[in-house]
Scaffold this motif. Structure first.
Motif, PDB file in Angstrom:
ATOM      1  N   TYR A  71       0.826  -1.206   0.000  1.00 45.14           N
ATOM      2  CA  TYR A  71       0.000   0.000   0.000  1.00 45.14           C
ATOM      3  C   TYR A  71       0.862   1.259   0.000  1.00 45.14           C
ATOM      4  O   TYR A  71       0.507   2.282  -0.598  1.00 45.14           O
ATOM      5  CB  TYR A  71      -0.946   0.003   1.213  1.00 45.14           C
TER       6      TYR A  71
ATOM      7  N   HIS B 241      -2.102  10.644   3.509  1.00 45.36           N
ATOM      8  CA  HIS B 241      -3.487  10.950   3.126  1.00 45.36           C
ATOM      9  C   HIS B 241      -4.475   9.807   3.380  1.00 45.36           C
ATOM     10  O   HIS B 241      -5.659  10.053   3.538  1.00 45.36           O
ATOM     11  CB  HIS B 241      -3.572  11.428   1.669  1.00 45.36           C
ATOM     12  N   ASP B 242      -4.002   8.564   3.433  1.00 44.24           N
ATOM     13  CA  ASP B 242      -4.927   7.447   3.670  1.00 44.24           C
ATOM     14  C   ASP B 242      -4.829   6.873   5.084  1.00 44.24           C
ATOM     15  O   ASP B 242      -5.449   5.848   5.370  1.00 44.24           O
ATOM     16  CB  ASP B 242      -4.663   6.320   2.655  1.00 44.24           C
TER      17      ASP B 242
ATOM     18  N   HIS C  69       1.475   3.294  -3.115  1.00 40.36           N
ATOM     19  CA  HIS C  69       0.446   4.265  -3.527  1.00 40.36           C
ATOM     20  C   HIS C  69       0.694   5.630  -2.885  1.00 40.36           C
ATOM     21  O   HIS C  69       0.683   6.654  -3.572  1.00 40.36           O
ATOM     22  CB  HIS C  69      -0.938   3.724  -3.163  1.00 40.36           C
TER      23      HIS C  69
ATOM     24  N   ASP D 235      -4.178  11.818  -5.755  1.00 40.34           N
ATOM     25  CA  ASP D 235      -4.692  10.505  -5.336  1.00 40.34           C
ATOM     26  C   ASP D 235      -5.440   9.829  -6.494  1.00 40.34           C
ATOM     27  O   ASP D 235      -5.212   8.656  -6.805  1.00 40.34           O
ATOM     28  CB  ASP D 235      -5.622  10.708  -4.133  1.00 40.34           C
TER      29      ASP D 235
END
Ligand code: ZN
Length: 182
Positions: A31, A60-61, A34, A121
Motif C-alpha cells: 500500500y 493521506h490514507d 500508492h 490521489d
C-alpha cells in the motif's frame, strides 16, 4: 519542523501504518507504494517547496484506511497537516455509494491543499487501474471508476495545470481503451 524531517517522519509513519496492507491490483503492491506515488506527484508538480503538502500526501490514507486518528496526526505532525488529511478522508460509517457521492459534492469546498491531494490521489488510482487492475474488474467497472474520479477532480480544478494534465492524460487513455468503439 525541518522540511526533510517532516517528510521523512511522514514517510516512516505511513510505512508503518500501512505495513500489512496491499493494493487491490493484481500485482498486490505494498500500500505504501500508492502513498509514495501521491507524495511524489505533489512534489513534482509544485516544485517540491511545500513540505506540509508532501507530508499530507504521504499520510493521506492513514485516517481512512488505518487505525490512525486525527488527534494522533495533530500530535505527531501539527494541526495543518492533520487537517489536510482529515479533509481528504471519507467518513467510513457511511455506505460506500454515499461516500462516493459526497466526495464529488464536497470537492469544490475543500481547501487548496486538500484539492491538490485529491487530484494526485485520483491520478495514482487511474494509473494503478490501467497498469494493474483489481481482480475481477471488467471494462465497465473501470469505466465507472474513471468517470467518478473525473467528477471528483473536476471539483478540484484551477490550482495546478500540470497535476490536472497528468490526470487528464490517464483519463483519456483509459476511456479510449474501455469505451466500446463504434
Ligand atoms: Zn489514496
Amino acid at each position: 519542523m525541518n522540511p526533510n524531517s517532516v517528510i521523512t517522519k511522514a514517510m516512516n509513519f505511513a510505512a508503518q501504518k500501512h505495513a500489512d496492507q496491499r493494493r487491490k491490483g493484481a500485482k498486490q503492491e505494498p500500500y505504501f507504494n500508492h502513498v509514495a506515488e501521491v507524495a511524489w506527484l505533489l512534489a513534482e508538480h509544485t516544485g517540491g517547496q511545500d513540505a506540509e503538502l508532501i507530508a499530507a500526501g504521504l499520510l493521506h490514507d492513514t485516517i481512512e484506511d488505518t487505525a490512525t486518528t486525527h488527534a494522533e496526526l495533530v500530535r505527531e505532525f501539527g494541526q495543518n497537516i492533520a487537517d489536510i488529511v482529515m479533509e481528504v478522508s471519507d467518513d467510513k460509517s457511511l455506505p460506500k455509494q454515499e461516500r462516493k457521492r459526497l466526495q464529488v459534492e464536497h470537492a469544490p469546498h475543500k481547501s487548496d491543499k486538500a484539492r491538490l491531494v485529491k487530484i494526485a490521489d485520483k491520478t495514482a488510482n487511474l494509473r494503478a487501474i490501467l497498469e494493474s487492475p483489481p481482480d475481477g474488474w471488467g471494462e465497465e467497472r473501470k469505466r465507472e471508476y474513471f468517470i467518478w474520479a473525473k467528477a471528483v477532480v473536476d471539483g478540484c480544478r484551477g490550482l495546478n495545470q500540470g497535476l490536472e494534465d497528468g490526470f487528464d492524460t490517464l483519463y483519456k487513455r483509459g476511456m479510449s481503451a474501455f469505451t466500446p468503439k463504434i
